[in-house]
Design a protein around this motif. Structure first.
Motif, short mmCIF file in Angstrom:
data_model
loop_
_atom_site.label_atom_id
_atom_site.label_comp_id
_atom_site.label_asym_id
_atom_site.label_seq_id
_atom_site.Cartn_x
_atom_site.Cartn_y
_atom_site.Cartn_z
N VAL A 61 -0.97 49.47 31.36
CA VAL A 61 -1.96 48.65 30.66
C VAL A 61 -2.97 49.54 29.95
CG1 VAL A 61 -3.86 47.00 30.95
CG2 VAL A 61 -1.74 46.75 32.29
N SER A 77 -4.53 52.16 25.16
CA SER A 77 -5.07 50.86 24.79
C SER A 77 -6.57 50.90 24.53
CB SER A 77 -4.81 49.83 25.88
OG SER A 77 -3.43 49.63 26.09
N ASN A 121 -9.98 43.88 30.43
CA ASN A 121 -8.68 43.59 29.85
C ASN A 121 -8.54 44.45 28.61
OD1 ASN A 121 -6.25 42.32 28.93
ND2 ASN A 121 -6.91 40.37 29.80
N THR A 122 -7.37 44.40 28.01
CA THR A 122 -7.23 45.05 26.72
C THR A 122 -8.08 44.29 25.71
OG1 THR A 122 -5.28 43.72 26.26
CG2 THR A 122 -4.91 45.89 27.23
N ALA A 160 -7.09 50.01 36.41
CA ALA A 160 -5.97 49.37 35.72
C ALA A 160 -4.71 50.20 35.92
CB ALA A 160 -6.28 49.24 34.23
N PHE A 206 -2.87 39.89 31.86
CA PHE A 206 -3.61 40.99 32.47
C PHE A 206 -4.98 40.57 33.02
CE2 PHE A 206 -0.23 43.43 31.54
CZ PHE A 206 -0.21 44.21 30.40
N THR A 239 -4.89 40.59 26.73
CA THR A 239 -3.50 40.26 27.04
C THR A 239 -3.52 39.22 28.15
OG1 THR A 239 -2.84 42.52 26.48
CG2 THR A 239 -1.28 41.20 27.74
#
Length: 115
Positions: free
Chosen positions: A28, A32, A96-97, A24, A104, A101
């Motif tokens: 991002v 996180s 992803n987060t 990533a 993303f 998100t």
């Protein structure tokens, strides 16, 4: 490149193992909570594991005890170690987060478990 890049998927027999990676971007990843998600054919995407910046983890009950999520904050990389895979684990896996998100979402990596 905003979207993460997932890798490590493949075809594996039931009971086998795979290790997924997710590279990533720093904006991002840094600070996180990150998660691994999966989407099986005909089903909604679901969160299977997540990890905070400081390494606290949580898992969906379907993968608890078989999957291990980890991260390397220096490399902006997320991992998912998957053991004792079963047919129900067949899906496209995404990182992803957590919560996710929208912008993303990457392409994911296909995991196929055969009998």
């Amino acid at each position: 490149q905003v979207q993460p890049v997932e890798s490590g998927g493949g075809l594996v027999q039931a009971g086998g193992s795979l290790r997924l990676s997710c590279a990533a971007s720093r904006n991002v990843f840094s600070g996180s909570t990150m998660g691994w998600y999966r989407q099986a054919p005909g089903k909604q995407r679901e969160l299977v594991a997540r990890i905070t910046w400081h390494g606290m983890t949580s898992y969906d009950s379907s993968v608890q005890g078989r999957f291990t999520i980890s991260r390397d904050n220096a490399k902006n990389t997320l991992y998912l170690e998957m053991n004792n895979l079963n047919l129900e684990d067949t899906a496209v896996y995404y990182c992803n987060t957590a919560p996710p998100t929208r912008i993303f979402w990457g392409q994911g990596t296909q995991v196929t478990v055969s009998s």
